[in-house]
Structure formats: C-alpha cells, structure tokens
Design a protein around this motif. Structure first.
Motif, mmCIF file in Angstrom:
data_model
loop_
_atom_site.group_PDB
_atom_site.id
_atom_site.type_symbol
_atom_site.label_atom_id
_atom_site.label_comp_id
_atom_site.label_asym_id
_atom_site.label_seq_id
_atom_site.Cartn_x
_atom_site.Cartn_y
_atom_site.Cartn_z
ATOM 1 N N VAL A 161 -48.792 19.811 6.566
ATOM 2 C CA VAL A 161 -48.149 18.731 8.230
ATOM 3 C C VAL A 161 -46.419 19.845 8.845
ATOM 4 O O VAL A 161 -46.117 19.786 8.800
ATOM 5 N N ILE A 162 -45.767 18.352 7.424
ATOM 6 C CA ILE A 162 -44.398 18.536 7.276
ATOM 7 C C ILE A 162 -43.677 19.852 7.035
ATOM 8 O O ILE A 162 -44.673 20.485 5.478
ATOM 9 N N PRO A 163 -42.879 20.125 7.396
ATOM 10 C CA PRO A 163 -41.935 21.152 7.062
ATOM 11 C C PRO A 163 -41.387 21.037 5.788
ATOM 12 O O PRO A 163 -41.281 20.030 5.403
ATOM 13 N N GLY A 164 -41.222 22.130 4.921
ATOM 14 C CA GLY A 164 -40.412 21.865 3.533
ATOM 15 C C GLY A 164 -40.669 21.964 2.377
ATOM 16 O O GLY A 164 -40.451 21.274 1.852
ATOM 17 N N THR A 165 -42.026 21.652 2.707
ATOM 18 C CA THR A 165 -42.308 21.306 0.987
ATOM 19 C C THR A 165 -43.297 22.845 0.730
ATOM 20 O O THR A 165 -43.651 23.849 1.335
ATOM 21 N N PRO A 166 -43.240 22.760 -0.448
ATOM 22 C CA PRO A 166 -44.332 24.100 -1.252
ATOM 23 C C PRO A 166 -45.057 24.318 -1.232
ATOM 24 O O PRO A 166 -45.920 24.534 -2.141
ATOM 25 N N LYS A 167 -45.448 25.214 -0.408
ATOM 26 C CA LYS A 167 -46.930 25.180 0.890
ATOM 27 C C LYS A 167 -47.847 25.929 -0.357
ATOM 28 O O LYS A 167 -48.893 26.188 -0.610
ATOM 29 N N ASP A 168 -46.707 27.695 -0.860
ATOM 30 C CA ASP A 168 -47.513 28.258 -1.900
ATOM 31 C C ASP A 168 -48.042 27.609 -2.486
ATOM 32 O O ASP A 168 -49.115 27.529 -3.661
ATOM 33 N N LEU A 169 -46.732 26.774 -4.168
ATOM 34 C CA LEU A 169 -47.684 25.937 -4.717
ATOM 35 C C LEU A 169 -48.288 25.438 -4.665
ATOM 36 O O LEU A 169 -49.221 25.285 -5.733
ATOM 37 N N ILE A 170 -48.119 24.593 -4.011
ATOM 38 C CA ILE A 170 -49.658 23.357 -3.889
ATOM 39 C C ILE A 170 -50.933 24.338 -3.109
ATOM 40 O O ILE A 170 -51.261 23.446 -4.310
ATOM 41 N N ALA A 213 -32.891 29.373 23.686
ATOM 42 C CA ALA A 213 -34.222 29.206 23.025
ATOM 43 C C ALA A 213 -34.102 28.848 21.952
ATOM 44 O O ALA A 213 -34.731 28.808 20.613
ATOM 45 N N ALA A 214 -34.417 30.925 21.409
ATOM 46 C CA ALA A 214 -34.718 31.274 20.185
ATOM 47 C C ALA A 214 -33.808 29.887 19.573
ATOM 48 O O ALA A 214 -34.042 29.612 17.759
ATOM 49 N N LEU A 215 -32.349 29.924 19.384
ATOM 50 C CA LEU A 215 -31.729 29.648 18.854
ATOM 51 C C LEU A 215 -31.803 28.191 18.379
ATOM 52 O O LEU A 215 -32.352 27.592 17.061
ATOM 53 N N LEU A 216 -32.176 27.418 19.369
ATOM 54 C CA LEU A 216 -32.516 26.259 19.761
ATOM 55 C C LEU A 216 -34.054 25.675 17.930
ATOM 56 O O LEU A 216 -33.686 24.890 17.500
ATOM 57 N N VAL A 217 -34.575 26.653 18.874
ATOM 58 C CA VAL A 217 -36.614 26.410 18.059
ATOM 59 C C VAL A 217 -35.741 26.501 16.462
ATOM 60 O O VAL A 217 -36.063 26.243 15.541
ATOM 61 N N LEU A 218 -35.466 27.831 15.688
ATOM 62 C CA LEU A 218 -34.664 27.941 14.750
ATOM 63 C C LEU A 218 -34.154 26.628 14.023
ATOM 64 O O LEU A 218 -34.500 26.694 13.036
ATOM 65 N N VAL A 219 -33.416 26.340 14.596
ATOM 66 C CA VAL A 219 -32.334 25.239 14.910
ATOM 67 C C VAL A 219 -33.557 23.534 13.800
ATOM 68 O O VAL A 219 -33.188 23.444 13.172
ATOM 69 N N LEU A 220 -34.202 23.925 15.493
ATOM 70 C CA LEU A 220 -34.555 22.293 15.234
ATOM 71 C C LEU A 220 -35.873 23.044 13.931
ATOM 72 O O LEU A 220 -36.185 21.849 13.388
ATOM 73 N N ILE A 221 -36.757 23.998 13.079
ATOM 74 C CA ILE A 221 -37.486 24.360 12.657
ATOM 75 C C ILE A 221 -36.606 23.727 11.253
ATOM 76 O O ILE A 221 -36.596 23.261 10.142
ATOM 77 N N GLY A 222 -34.915 24.193 10.545
ATOM 78 C CA GLY A 222 -33.753 24.413 9.818
ATOM 79 C C GLY A 222 -33.845 22.039 10.000
ATOM 80 O O GLY A 222 -33.791 22.138 8.513
ATOM 81 N N VAL A 223 -33.527 21.321 10.957
ATOM 82 C CA VAL A 223 -33.579 20.219 10.577
ATOM 83 C C VAL A 223 -34.996 19.745 10.265
ATOM 84 O O VAL A 223 -35.232 18.853 9.565
ATOM 85 N N PHE A 224 -36.581 20.253 10.715
ATOM 86 C CA PHE A 224 -37.382 19.831 9.830
ATOM 87 C C PHE A 224 -37.609 19.713 8.938
ATOM 88 O O PHE A 224 -38.696 19.305 8.530
ATOM 89 N N CYS A 225 -37.437 21.037 8.174
ATOM 90 C CA CYS A 225 -37.407 21.819 6.729
ATOM 91 C C CYS A 225 -36.654 20.536 5.992
ATOM 92 O O CYS A 225 -37.722 20.715 5.303
ATOM 93 N N ALA A 226 -35.589 20.188 6.277
ATOM 94 C CA ALA A 226 -34.581 19.205 5.958
ATOM 95 C C ALA A 226 -34.960 18.079 5.386
ATOM 96 O O ALA A 226 -35.101 17.499 4.550
ATOM 97 N N ALA A 227 -35.369 17.421 6.460
ATOM 98 C CA ALA A 227 -36.084 16.477 6.762
ATOM 99 C C ALA A 227 -37.331 15.906 6.335
ATOM 100 O O ALA A 227 -37.473 15.398 5.131
ATOM 101 N N GLY A 228 -38.291 17.437 6.284
ATOM 102 C CA GLY A 228 -39.645 17.294 5.683
ATOM 103 C C GLY A 228 -39.284 17.315 3.953
ATOM 104 O O GLY A 228 -39.667 16.698 2.935
ATOM 105 N N THR A 229 -38.606 18.414 3.035
ATOM 106 C CA THR A 229 -37.846 17.795 1.872
ATOM 107 C C THR A 229 -37.208 17.123 1.363
ATOM 108 O O THR A 229 -38.164 16.944 0.331
ATOM 109 N N LEU A 230 -36.774 15.968 2.274
ATOM 110 C CA LEU A 230 -36.485 14.405 1.504
ATOM 111 C C LEU A 230 -37.706 13.138 1.536
ATOM 112 O O LEU A 230 -38.045 13.086 0.666
ATOM 113 N N VAL A 231 -38.708 13.960 2.571
ATOM 114 C CA VAL A 231 -39.641 13.076 2.084
ATOM 115 C C VAL A 231 -40.478 13.341 1.523
ATOM 116 O O VAL A 231 -40.925 12.521 0.758
ATOM 117 N N TYR A 232 -40.265 15.173 0.886
ATOM 118 C CA TYR A 232 -41.385 15.531 -0.358
ATOM 119 C C TYR A 232 -40.785 14.221 -1.436
ATOM 120 O O TYR A 232 -41.547 14.535 -2.643
#
Length: 241
Positions: A161-170, A213-232
C-alpha cells in the motif's frame, strides 16, 4: 556412519550441479515467457509509439484497438514486473494517459497483479535461485524480516500500500515464503491499487493537457514515496533489532 572426504566432495559437487541446472531451467522459463509477451506487445504497440505525442489521436487509436490494445498494455505491464529492473511508474502514468484515470488504474492493476502472480509462482517452483537472478543476497536479506513477523500477511499488504517500498523485490521474496497464492492475489490487487491510481491520475492530466494538475500529482507521489521509504526503513530496523 562416517563419510570419507572423497564421498563428501562428490555429494557436494552433485548438489552444486543440481542447483546450477535448476537456475538455468528457471532462467530459460522466465526468458521464454518474457520474450513471448514482449513480441506480442511490440506487434500491437509499435503504432502507438508514433501517436504518443498526440493525446486525442492516441486515445482514439487505443479505443479503436479495443481488447487487443488492453491486452498489449497488460502484457507490457507483466513484462515490467517480471523483469524487476524496469520501473513501474512510467507504465502507470502511461495507463492514465491512454485509458483515463480509473480505467487506466484498473488495467494497470490487472497487469501488475498478473505479473506479480507469474513471478510468485515461478519462485515457488524454482526457489531462491530465481530471486538471485535479479537481486543480490544483501537485497534479499534486507526483506527477510518478513518471515519473522507475527502479522506476516498484514505487513506484506501494508508494504504494498505505501509508496517507496521495493515492491518488485518484495514480490520475488514472497515466493520464498509460505504465503498462499490466493492471499498473494488479494494482497497485490488491493494493496497496489491506491498508488497506481495516483499515477494514472497524473497520466490522465497529461493526456488532457492539464500540466499543472499533472505536476501537482507527480510532486505528491514524490512526497509519498519519500515518506514511505522512511517508514519502510524504520520497519526494517525495528524487526532486525
């Protein structure tokens, strides 16, 4: 019963040959499957590449292609998941660009789930040798904490569910566990959908030329990925301590 040094050496040699053959069989099986999928995708997708810079024409073409076009995209997504080294983000954005947000997310999720199940079943069949074709021993060990957790299925779902995790490896690693294929199917399809939907929203915005709008979504994805990486990483430290 004592075993002489010579007999022990012969047994170890046979064991090594056995695993080498197993690795070769696994690799050949995977390469053949990916080659067939790749050829099918290229045959259908070649004209799409020429139209990619014209969203209206591209979407009209995809609509006219109907089911074969959808199957081509699903096949390309399966290829991306199985190859492991190809990032999935561009495929998800392309799905939104080609099919729209929700429809693109569903198509992309079906392809991702199918690819994950292909990997899962091949690893179940041939074991760790398949995983080591794509990932180092250090990378594999980095997710080994999944085997020691009390709520294994729940944590695996959370990692999808959380972005930023190594999903292919998992995905490759889960094939080494006792997880049932039905559980893997449900976890993958549901768990990966939210992140895929975010990417297709960005792709759809690009297709409709709503670039802010596309740029905003991509920025949000980047933020969520960074947060997800920290959680992981915190989860790794917690379970390896």
């Amino acid at each position: 019963m004592k075993i002489s040094g010579k007999k022990l050496f012969e047994k170890l040699k046979k064991f090594e040959i056995h695993w080498t053959k197993k690795k070769v069989i696994a690799l050949v099986t995977l390469v053949i499957a990916l080659a067939l999928i790749g050829l099918f995708c290229w045959w259908l997708a070649k004209p799409m590449i020429r139209m990619a810079n014209d969203p209206k024409l591209f979407r009209a073409y995809m609509k006219a292609k109907g089911l074969p076009g959808i199957l081509a995209f699903i096949g390309a997504t399966i290829l991306q998941v199985a190859a492991a080294v190809i990032p999935g983000g561009p495929f998800e954005i392309a799905a939104g660009y080609a099919f729209g947000s929700l429809r693109g997310a569903l198509i992309s999720d079906i392809g991702t789930t199918a690819g994950s199940m292909l990997v899962f079943l091949i690893v179940k069949k041939y074991g760790r040798d398949v995983v080591e074709l794509f990932f180092s021993k250090e990378q594999i060990e980095s997710v080994s904490f999944l085997k020691t957790t009390d709520r294994f299925n729940l944590i695996a779902f959370f990692l999808y569910v959380i972005p930023g995790t190594p999903k292919d490896l998992i995905t490759y690693f889960l094939g080494l566990t006792d997880m049932k294929w039905t559980t893997m199917l449900i976890i993958t399809f549901i768990g990966r959908f939210p992140a895929i939907l975010m990417s297709t929203l960005g792709g759809n915005a690009i297709g409709e030329r709503r670039y802010m709008a596309a740029l905003l979504v991509l920025v949000l994805i980047g933020v969520f990925c960074a947060a997800g990486t920290l959680v992981y990483r915190r989860m790794q430290k917690k379970h390896s301590a």
